[in-house]
Design an enzyme around this catalytic site. Structure first.
Site: not given
Ligand code: GLN
Length: 504
Positions: A147, A150, A276, A328, A346
């Site tokens: 993430s 993003k 993505y 988050y 994550v």
């Molecule tokens: N690949 C993870 C997902 O799409 C990325 C999410 C994350 O890092 N929070 O669920």
């Protein structure tokens, strides 16, 4: 200026020979400033310095300076984002050692690649807006950005479509839910670009008509590299394949958005999802990610190349959303306690941006129940307990005892000669050098006739006394009580200083 600089760094080998600047002293000044030897801005300068004689005469010094006058002058006069960089790094290393003991949390396990990472891995890197760098722990190890992609995808969408157009399709409000919650806002749009639905949307908005999938991915990688000052940025194909295989929720999100007619016309849902997954699978080191963060801290201008990668307004938008939505559903708490724009992934990465000061990258794979790196959040908390980095720390004024590394330590408290005397009393030769380089005369006395030499001698600061003697200050100078520096050293019983000042 180069005269003053020469004076600040020179040494006299005896009265018969002209003063020289030891090349070693210059190398040390760069090392202490955090400007690393692989800094591309100074590659010509470092190559010339390597070939230069061990001791540089004034004209050799001047021609060396001409290679990169602005940056070299900035380094030698300590006019960099964090002037006392070594002290700063010392604190960072202490925090690192403390946080390393924290073994709380568990690895992400939705894909095998994240489940089999060594949970002990821990790295912290920092890069200031002037390109001063410091790396600790596993800073050369690659991990997938997840993430942390993003904010960059959002900036790219803004560059491609502009703020108004992008926010026709994605909101700017924290969702208050987990990052992959099957939910949209009241206008049937993703809540913001920092959660999965919003990032899928931003990817879909990115040059979709003008570029095919491969050209678009090349473009994104190029932009990442530009943000990272041309450090290597890779792609983990195994992560990508796993992401694609285990992506039911992301598929569900995309179908939900399509059902609600959230996408702009012409968007191919599968193509948007593929993109993505690719972005999540970009791999990087903290060393390079801290440069990406520093590019954001520097209004979109990469500190190591000077390239304007994103428009400042777009970076402002991005940092605003990182502040409110980047961690988050811990984002509100994080904004309250830490108060620095951040984005986590994550894989255990956190990208932290202190605007106009520095970017940090932290990587430690064990996560808390919300999906944030346990050590990463711990590090951020300790960082703001140590430094005045919270966005609203400026409201605290003088009551606040924490460190503000942005300040030029003595200069802000006092000025000119008084600052010089103060630095001498503290034995801070680096600061003394900086002030001489700025034109402060090392011989000048304060109201009581006290010179820097008096103060350094009284406090037993041997290195400061040596430096002043190298500058040929007047050692016979008397203060208003009729004392020399040697008298002061004798009174305080500083044997080393007495010996130095008694030598003829
Ligand atoms: N690949 C993870 C997902 O799409 C990325 C999410 C994350 O890092 N929070 O669920």
């Amino acid at each position: 200026m180069s005269r003053n600089l020469f004076r600040a760094y020179c040494r006299k080998n005896g009265d018969a020979t002209p003063p020289v600047v030891p090349a070693q002293t210059l190398l040390l000044a760069f090392e202490e400033s955090g400007i690393l030897h692989d800094d591309k801005r100074l590659s010509k300068f470092f190559a010339a310095l390597k070939k230069a004689p061990a001791e540089l005469t004034e004209s050799q010094f001047e021609s060396l300076l001409e290679i990169s006058p602005t940056l070299v002058e900035q380094v030698l006069t300590k006019q960099l984002a964090i002037p006392q960089f070594q002290d700063f790094c010392g604190h960072i290393a202490d925090i690192f050692a403390e946080v390393e003991e924290n073994r709380g949390g568990t690895l992400a396990n939705y894909i095998p690649q994240l489940e089999k990472v060594d949970p002990e891995k821990f790295a912290v890197s920092v890069c200031t807006v002037d390109g001063q760098r410091f790396n600790l722990g596993d800073a050369e190890d690659y991990f997938c950005v997840q993430s942390c992609s993003k904010p960059i995808t959002y900036c790219l969408a803004l560059e491609a479509r502009g703020e108004e157009e992008v926010h026709k399709y994605v909101g700017a409000e924290p969702s208050g839910k987990t990052f992959n919650e099957l939910t949209l806002n009241s206008k049937s749009q993703p809540h913001n670009p920092m959660i999965n639905a919003g990032a899928i949307m931003c990817g879909a908005l990115l040059k979709s008509e003008s570029l095919d999938a491969s050209a678009r991915f090349d473009y994104v990688m190029k932009q990442w590299r530009e943000c990272a000052g041309q450090e290597k940025v890779g792609f983990d194909n195994a992560v990508y394949l796993s992401e694609r295989q285990t992506a039911d929720r992301n598929f569900a999100l995309a179908y939900f958005m399509r059902e609600k007619k959230a996408f702009p016309p012409g968007v191919d849902l599968l193509d948007a999802l593929e993109f993505y997954f690719q972005c999540c699978s970009i791999e990087i080191t903290t060393r390079a990610m801290s440069i990406v963060a520093a590019t954001l801290a520097n209004g979109g201008n990469c500190p190591l190349t000077g390239q304007q990668v994103f428009k400042p307004n777009h970076v402002k938008n991005c940092l605003s959303l990182m502040s409110s939505c980047g961690m988050y559903d811990f984002s509100g708490e994080f904004a309250f306690r830490v108060g620095i724009p951040a984005k986590s992934g994550v894989s255990g990465a956190i990208m932290l941006v202190v605007p106009n000061v520095a970017g940090f990258a932290i990587w430690s794979p064990r996560l808390d129940e919300l999906g944030n790196s346990v050590r990463g959040v711990h590090f951020c908390r300790r960082l703001v307990e140590t430094f005045k980095f919270h966005t609203f720390d400026s409201t605290l004024g003088l009551l606040d005892q924490r460190i503000d590394p942005r300040r030029n330590l003595y200069e802000s408290r006092l000025s000119g000669v008084v600052a010089f005397c103060f630095a001498a009393a503290e034995g801070d030769v680096g600061e003394m050098r900086r002030l001489v380089a700025k034109g402060v005369s090392p011989d000048q006395a304060d109201y009581d006739g006290r010179t820097a030499l008096h103060l350094a001698a009284s406090e037993g600061k041997l290195e400061a006394v040596k430096y002043l003697l190298d500058l040929h200050v007047n050692r016979a100078s008397l203060d208003r009580w009729g004392n020399t520096a040697l008298d002061d050293a004798r009174r305080q019983g500083h044997q080393g200083v007495i010996a130095l000042l008694s030598e003829s």
